[in-house]
Design an enzyme around this catalytic site. Structure first.
Site, PDB file in Angstrom:
ATOM      1  N   ASP A  34       0.881  -1.224   0.100  1.00  0.00           N
ATOM      2  CA  ASP A  34      -0.104  -0.061   0.085  1.00  0.00           C
ATOM      3  C   ASP A  34       0.699   1.384   0.066  1.00  0.00           C
ATOM      4  OD1 ASP A  34      -2.035  -1.612  -0.121  1.00  0.00           O
ATOM      5  OD2 ASP A  34      -2.842  -1.171   2.075  1.00  0.00           O
ATOM      6  N   SER A  83     -35.616  -5.345 -18.721  1.00  0.00           N
ATOM      7  CA  SER A  83     -35.720  -5.975 -17.275  1.00  0.00           C
ATOM      8  C   SER A  83     -35.773  -7.594 -17.287  1.00  0.00           C
ATOM      9  CB  SER A  83     -37.132  -5.503 -16.735  1.00  0.00           C
ATOM     10  OG  SER A  83     -38.269  -5.943 -17.614  1.00  0.00           O
ATOM     11  N   LEU A  84     -35.878  -7.977 -16.203  1.00  0.00           N
ATOM     12  CA  LEU A  84     -35.524  -9.770 -16.215  1.00  0.00           C
ATOM     13  C   LEU A  84     -37.080 -10.325 -15.827  1.00  0.00           C
ATOM     14  CD1 LEU A  84     -32.035  -9.961 -14.358  1.00  0.00           C
ATOM     15  CD2 LEU A  84     -32.944 -10.837 -16.847  1.00  0.00           C
ATOM     16  N   GLU A 129     -25.019 -16.545 -13.140  1.00  0.00           N
ATOM     17  CA  GLU A 129     -24.368 -15.393 -12.523  1.00  0.00           C
ATOM     18  C   GLU A 129     -25.250 -15.230 -11.188  1.00  0.00           C
ATOM     19  OE1 GLU A 129     -24.673 -11.897 -15.046  1.00  0.00           O
ATOM     20  OE2 GLU A 129     -23.840 -13.217 -16.722  1.00  0.00           O
ATOM     21  N   LYS A 131     -27.135 -12.827  -8.537  1.00  0.00           N
ATOM     22  CA  LYS A 131     -28.129 -11.624  -8.900  1.00  0.00           C
ATOM     23  C   LYS A 131     -27.761 -10.609  -7.760  1.00  0.00           C
ATOM     24  CE  LYS A 131     -32.677 -10.152 -10.212  1.00  0.00           C
ATOM     25  NZ  LYS A 131     -32.815  -9.174  -9.123  1.00  0.00           N
ATOM     26  N   ASP A 133     -27.870  -7.479  -5.557  1.00  0.00           N
ATOM     27  CA  ASP A 133     -28.837  -6.685  -5.140  1.00  0.00           C
ATOM     28  C   ASP A 133     -28.479  -5.323  -4.936  1.00  0.00           C
ATOM     29  OD1 ASP A 133     -31.507  -6.277  -4.472  1.00  0.00           O
ATOM     30  OD2 ASP A 133     -31.438  -7.133  -2.450  1.00  0.00           O
ATOM     31  N   GLU A 189     -23.834  -3.842 -12.046  1.00  0.00           N
ATOM     32  CA  GLU A 189     -24.844  -3.594 -10.707  1.00  0.00           C
ATOM     33  C   GLU A 189     -23.500  -2.785  -9.974  1.00  0.00           C
ATOM     34  OE1 GLU A 189     -27.669  -4.919 -11.273  1.00  0.00           O
ATOM     35  OE2 GLU A 189     -28.616  -4.724  -9.311  1.00  0.00           O
ATOM     36  N   TYR A 239     -19.734  -4.357 -10.593  1.00  0.00           N
ATOM     37  CA  TYR A 239     -19.735  -5.308 -11.181  1.00  0.00           C
ATOM     38  C   TYR A 239     -20.441  -5.378 -12.623  1.00  0.00           C
ATOM     39  CZ  TYR A 239     -17.760  -7.015  -6.766  1.00  0.00           C
ATOM     40  OH  TYR A 239     -17.329  -7.298  -5.619  1.00  0.00           O
ATOM     41  N   LYS A 306     -28.394 -16.993 -17.862  1.00  0.00           N
ATOM     42  CA  LYS A 306     -28.539 -16.347 -19.444  1.00  0.00           C
ATOM     43  C   LYS A 306     -27.996 -17.440 -20.453  1.00  0.00           C
ATOM     44  CE  LYS A 306     -27.131 -11.971 -17.694  1.00  0.00           C
ATOM     45  NZ  LYS A 306     -26.079 -10.926 -17.343  1.00  0.00           N
ATOM     46  N   LYS A 330     -34.928 -16.656  -8.561  1.00  0.00           N
ATOM     47  CA  LYS A 330     -35.105 -15.891  -7.315  1.00  0.00           C
ATOM     48  C   LYS A 330     -34.630 -16.819  -5.985  1.00  0.00           C
ATOM     49  CE  LYS A 330     -35.954 -11.471  -7.793  1.00  0.00           C
ATOM     50  NZ  LYS A 330     -37.208 -10.784  -7.474  1.00  0.00           N
ATOM     51  N   CYS A 424     -42.798 -10.878  36.713  1.00  0.00           N
ATOM     52  CA  CYS A 424     -41.785 -12.082  35.735  1.00  0.00           C
ATOM     53  C   CYS A 424     -42.699 -13.182  35.482  1.00  0.00           C
ATOM     54  CB  CYS A 424     -40.455 -12.196  36.623  1.00  0.00           C
ATOM     55  SG  CYS A 424     -39.753 -13.687  35.921  1.00  0.00           S
ATOM     56  N   CYS A 427     -40.787 -16.342  37.482  1.00  0.00           N
ATOM     57  CA  CYS A 427     -40.759 -16.483  38.995  1.00  0.00           C
ATOM     58  C   CYS A 427     -41.634 -15.152  39.864  1.00  0.00           C
ATOM     59  CB  CYS A 427     -39.432 -16.159  39.482  1.00  0.00           C
ATOM     60  SG  CYS A 427     -38.646 -14.625  39.192  1.00  0.00           S
ATOM     61  N   CYS A 442     -36.390  -8.963  34.724  1.00  0.00           N
ATOM     62  CA  CYS A 442     -36.860  -9.540  35.969  1.00  0.00           C
ATOM     63  C   CYS A 442     -35.859  -9.139  37.066  1.00  0.00           C
ATOM     64  CB  CYS A 442     -37.016 -11.103  35.907  1.00  0.00           C
ATOM     65  SG  CYS A 442     -37.025 -11.839  37.332  1.00  0.00           S
ATOM     66  N   CYS A 448     -34.633 -16.671  39.893  1.00  0.00           N
ATOM     67  CA  CYS A 448     -35.642 -17.024  38.941  1.00  0.00           C
ATOM     68  C   CYS A 448     -35.167 -18.193  38.107  1.00  0.00           C
ATOM     69  CB  CYS A 448     -35.863 -15.683  37.813  1.00  0.00           C
ATOM     70  SG  CYS A 448     -36.738 -15.943  36.674  1.00  0.00           S
TER      71      CYS A 448
HETATM   72  O1  D41 Z   1     -26.539  -9.083 -10.866  1.00  0.00           O
HETATM   73  C1  D41 Z   1     -27.513  -8.861 -11.267  1.00  0.00           C
HETATM   74  N1  D41 Z   1     -28.345  -7.914 -10.589  1.00  0.00           N
HETATM   75  C2  D41 Z   1     -27.865  -8.762 -12.715  1.00  0.00           C
HETATM   76  C3  D41 Z   1     -28.768  -7.990 -13.441  1.00  0.00           C
HETATM   77  C4  D41 Z   1     -27.097  -9.521 -13.613  1.00  0.00           C
HETATM   78  N2  D41 Z   1     -26.112 -10.294 -13.037  1.00  0.00           N
HETATM   79  N3  D41 Z   1     -27.387  -9.554 -14.949  1.00  0.00           N
HETATM   80  C5  D41 Z   1     -28.445  -8.861 -15.657  1.00  0.00           C
HETATM   81  N4  D41 Z   1     -28.773  -8.997 -16.925  1.00  0.00           N
HETATM   82  C6  D41 Z   1     -29.710  -8.465 -17.487  1.00  0.00           C
HETATM   83  C7  D41 Z   1     -29.635  -8.554 -18.908  1.00  0.00           C
HETATM   84  C8  D41 Z   1     -30.074  -9.934 -19.270  1.00  0.00           C
HETATM   85  C9  D41 Z   1     -30.907  -7.999 -19.360  1.00  0.00           C
HETATM   86  C10 D41 Z   1     -28.514  -7.933 -19.693  1.00  0.00           C
HETATM   87  C11 D41 Z   1     -29.362  -8.229 -14.830  1.00  0.00           C
HETATM   88  C12 D41 Z   1     -30.316  -7.537 -15.504  1.00  0.00           C
HETATM   89  N5  D41 Z   1     -30.302  -7.437 -16.698  1.00  0.00           N
HETATM   90  C13 D41 Z   1     -30.922  -6.239 -14.848  1.00  0.00           C
HETATM   91  N6  D41 Z   1     -30.914  -5.615 -13.795  1.00  0.00           N
HETATM   92  C14 D41 Z   1     -31.809  -5.028 -13.528  1.00  0.00           C
HETATM   93  C15 D41 Z   1     -32.909  -4.846 -14.451  1.00  0.00           C
HETATM   94  C16 D41 Z   1     -32.285  -6.082 -15.367  1.00  0.00           C
END
Ligand code: D41
Length: 691
Positions: A34, A83-84, A129, A131, A133, A189, A239, A306, A330, A424, A427, A442, A448
């Site tokens: 560092d 969206s997914l 992958e 997901k 948050d 993300e 990422y 995917k 999910k 209590c 007791c 208590c 107790c």
């Molecule tokens: O890690 C995630 N949250 C994530 C979100 C991910 N690993 N891959 C994603 N791939 C897509 C597509 C397939 C549409 C390229 C996503 C999202 N979409 C996504 N995140 C928010 C809305 C869609």
């Protein structure tokens, strides 16, 4: 220094710093200490101050360059951010897989794939992958330079958050490599790692500021700031998960390989990403990631699956803004709604009354839940929870589910407010709740039975006197049958012996023998363990150790007044008072005297200062299993020598002790170049220090 020479050095420094950022953030494999890295950065800052017209916005010194902005401008996504769709079970994923393959079968002009014919379609290769948050964002690079960062918004229109995103260390300001593409759009993300989130919230709480409900909100709140100096102080990470435009760069025809390739440009991708064939592979990936969910550095709420082939992706296309070639799979919901059937109070080791909500059973996060904690009476008042209410409960990992909020609009007319009991429930002693405290207790103390049981469970627990095999159920029976009241009674063979144990439910000859042996074996202990076992309020393992180290002998601790106790590191007035109060109680001293008379003993330690702490300032990590001692024993010895013992390896780790079947920590150490020793070397080192 002539300007031309400065320009050359500045370029060399920037390129070197970018390379070392890449080693550190993307490969997680730093080459430079560092201090060396800081030296490069300071030299660059220095030159840029002396030659201001050589300053460029892509310089590694310019992450927090800009002023606060007046407001967010909107951005049109050239390629919409899709969206997914979600699936929630193996069956639903199998449907997704079947639909995709049938559709491809049709499109490729093969025989209509129905029923039995489906099996003749080859397995689909998937890129799997986690997901994350966090918040989806899009990064646009022109000629290798970060031009714009935008939120997803509604997928078509987002907000320009370039000023904040520039401060994220894992977002390259300039792509690595000599031939930057003319255009590149990368999506991914932004997350706040769990550790950084906890630290941020702890700091905010200590300053009396508002805390964030979860890492996602904290990340979102950080990116919504007008002043980039705030985002710069937040522990954010980026990422990458997809590339949507690339000019002047040839990309592989595979999602998995595309992600690998862009790590070479300086992007981070999740370490969990895997590729494999068919729903069975996907399910094993899902199970594996779910089982490790709690130990991942960031929060995830499922996995994203995917179709790996970009060609198949194009064939499949999308419907109403969601791709047909990808889906989120999910994890079961962590939150659920149910009703409160009763609120009861449990009495803990220190007498604290913990309200527990008895719930109509509900399935949440993969298990059926019928109890949730309400922490303390303040919490009941704050949320105004009543019996009959509908509530949202939350369950994370293996922690006890908790009630997070009430849904007042669903409250029935008869819902009854909860009153704090005056006596209590176990007791009958008075319940006390000091003015400005959230916790009601208590006042029965060790009279107790509930407190007796909890105190005993704590006394025999693994990190205390470690009585093997004396589980909660035995303790409860022993107290209920009035065989024992205090910890000293455990060692009193007139009370506890084979004859008195045998009438216990499920107690056999052999287990009675074993139990007596285990109790006797626990007599030889250490001072820190004994102090911790006493169950003094506010005295956890770390404080017990600090007390033992400071005073060396139990009698010195008993004799210490508040002022003397406050000399111990991390002991403040509240803890000092708890300790002094504990040792002022005649019955506590009586129990301690009896324990010693009955043979509980430990070696005294030399008081602090007299004994060297050769490992002070060092952090050690234990991994794998040791044959000559338990992990706990090894840990205790290291602590005695002044070391800190950590659960994970970092650059700052001094040494890793690798036992048999050492796993990922050993690999981490080797990657980071941290010193590793085996058990034999460790024992030799210990014996060199008289242990
Ligand atoms: O890690 C995630 N949250 C994530 C979100 C991910 N690993 N891959 C994603 N791939 C897509 C597509 C397939 C549409 C390229 C996503 C999202 N979409 C996504 N995140 C928010 C809305 C869609």
């Amino acid at each position: 220094m002539p300007k031309a020479e400065a320009a050359r050095e500045i370029e060399a420094l920037r390129s070197s710093i970018r390379y070392h950022n890449y080693r550190y953030y993307v490969l997680d494999d730093p080459e430079l200490p560092d201090g060396e890295y800081d030296r490069l950065l300071n030299r660059l800052r220095d030159l840029e101050t002396r030659f201001p017209d050589l300053l460029t916005t892509d310089s590694p010194t310019q992450r927090v360059g800009g002023e606060a902005i007046a407001g967010f401008s909107t951005v049109q996504h050239e390629v919409p951010m899709l969206s997914l769709d979600n699936v929630f079970s193996a069956g639903e994923f199998a449907d997704f897989d079947r639909r995709a393959r049938e559709r491809l079968g049709d499109l490729l002009g093969r025989a209509q794939a129905t029923g039995h014919d489906l099996f003749s379609l080859p397995q689909m290769t998937y890129c799997c992958e986690p997901k994350l948050d966090g918040l989806a964002i899009s990064l646009l690079y022109e000629n290798g330079l970060l031009r714009r960062a935008a939120t997803r918004g509604d997928g078509v229109t987002g907000e320009d958050i370039t000023h904040n995103v520039r401060t994220i260390a894992t977002v390259p300001l300039r792509l690595l490599g000599d031939n930057p593409p003319a255009l590149l759009e990368v999506r991914g993300e932004v997350v706040m790692p769990k550790a950084g989130f906890l630290k941020l919230n702890a700091g905010a709480a200590a300053r009396g500021e508002k805390t964030f409900a979860n890492p996602r909100n904290a990340a979102a709140g950080s990116l919504r700031q007008l002043d980039p100096k705030i985002a710069a102080q937040r522990p954010l990470e980026f990422y990458a998960y997809s590339v949507v435009q690339a000019e002047g760069l040839s990309l592989p025809a595979s999602q998995f390989e595309t992600l690998q390739k862009i790590t070479g440009l300086g992007f981070c991708i999740s370490r969990e990403i895997r590729r494999g064939d068919g729903p069975e592979f996907v399910q094993s990936f899902y199970d594996d990631v779910q089982s490790r969910r709690d130990s991942l550095p960031y929060e995830i709420d499922g996995v994203v699956i995917k179709v790996d082939s970009v060609r198949w992706q194009q064939e499949l296309g999308f419907v109403s803004r969601a791709p047909r070639w990808a889906t989120a799979y999910k994890f079961p919901a962590q939150e659920a709604i149910t009703t409160v059937q009763a609120i009861e109070f449990q009495v803990g080791r220190t007498g604290a009354l913990t309200p527990v909500a008895r719930l109509a059973p509900v399935f949440v996060g993969g298990v059926t839940v019928s109890n949730a904690t309400l922490h303390n009476f303040d919490e009941i008042e704050r949320m105004d929870v009543r019996v009959g209410d509908s509530v949202v409960i939350y369950r994370a990992g293996d922690v006890i589910p908790k009630v997070v909020r009430v849904l007042p609009e669903l409250r029935p007319a008869h819902a009854a407010a909860v009153v704090l009991p005056q006596q209590c429930p176990v007791c009958g002693s008075d319940v006390e709740r000091p003015e400005n405290e959230a916790i009601a207790r208590c006042s029965g103390g060790l009279f107790c039975p509930a407190q007796q049981k909890e105190a005993l469970k704590h006394f025999v627990s693994r990190r205390a006197l470690d009585v093997d095999g004396l589980g909660d159920k035995w303790i409860e029976q022993l107290v209920d049958l009035a065989l024992i009241k205090t910890s000293a009674d455990l060692y009193d063979r007139a009370r506890l012996n084979k004859e008195t144990l045998l009438p216990l439910e499920r107690m056999a000859e052999k287990s009675a023998d074993n139990l007596i042996v285990a109790i006797d074996a626990s007599k030889a202990t250490t001072l820190p363990r004994f102090l911790f076992a006493l169950g003094i309020r506010d005295v956890g393992e770390a404080t017990a150790l600090a007390l033992a180290r400071h005073f060396g002998r139990l009698d010195a601790i008993i004799a210490a007044d508040e002022a003397a106790l406050m000399q111990v590191p991390d002991v403040g007035p509240v803890v000092a008072e708890s300790i002094a109060t504990f040792f002022r109680q005649a019955h506590n001293l009586e129990v301690i005297t009896r324990l010693r008379e009955l043979g509980v003993s430990w070696p005294d330690l030399a008081a602090e200062g007299e004994r060297a702490q050769p490992f002070a300032g060092q952090t050690w990590v234990l991994t794998g299993s040791l044959t000559s001692m338990s992990r706990d024993q090894a840990r205790e010895k290291l602590l005695q020598l002044g070391a800190k013992v950590s659960g994970s390896v970092s650059k700052k780790t001094h040494c890793v002790v690798a036992g048999e079947a050492a796993g990922s920590k050993l690999a981490d150490a080797e990657k980071l170049g941290v010193r590793v020793i085996d058990e034999a070397a460790f024992q030799q080192l210990l014996s060199g220090h008289g242990l």
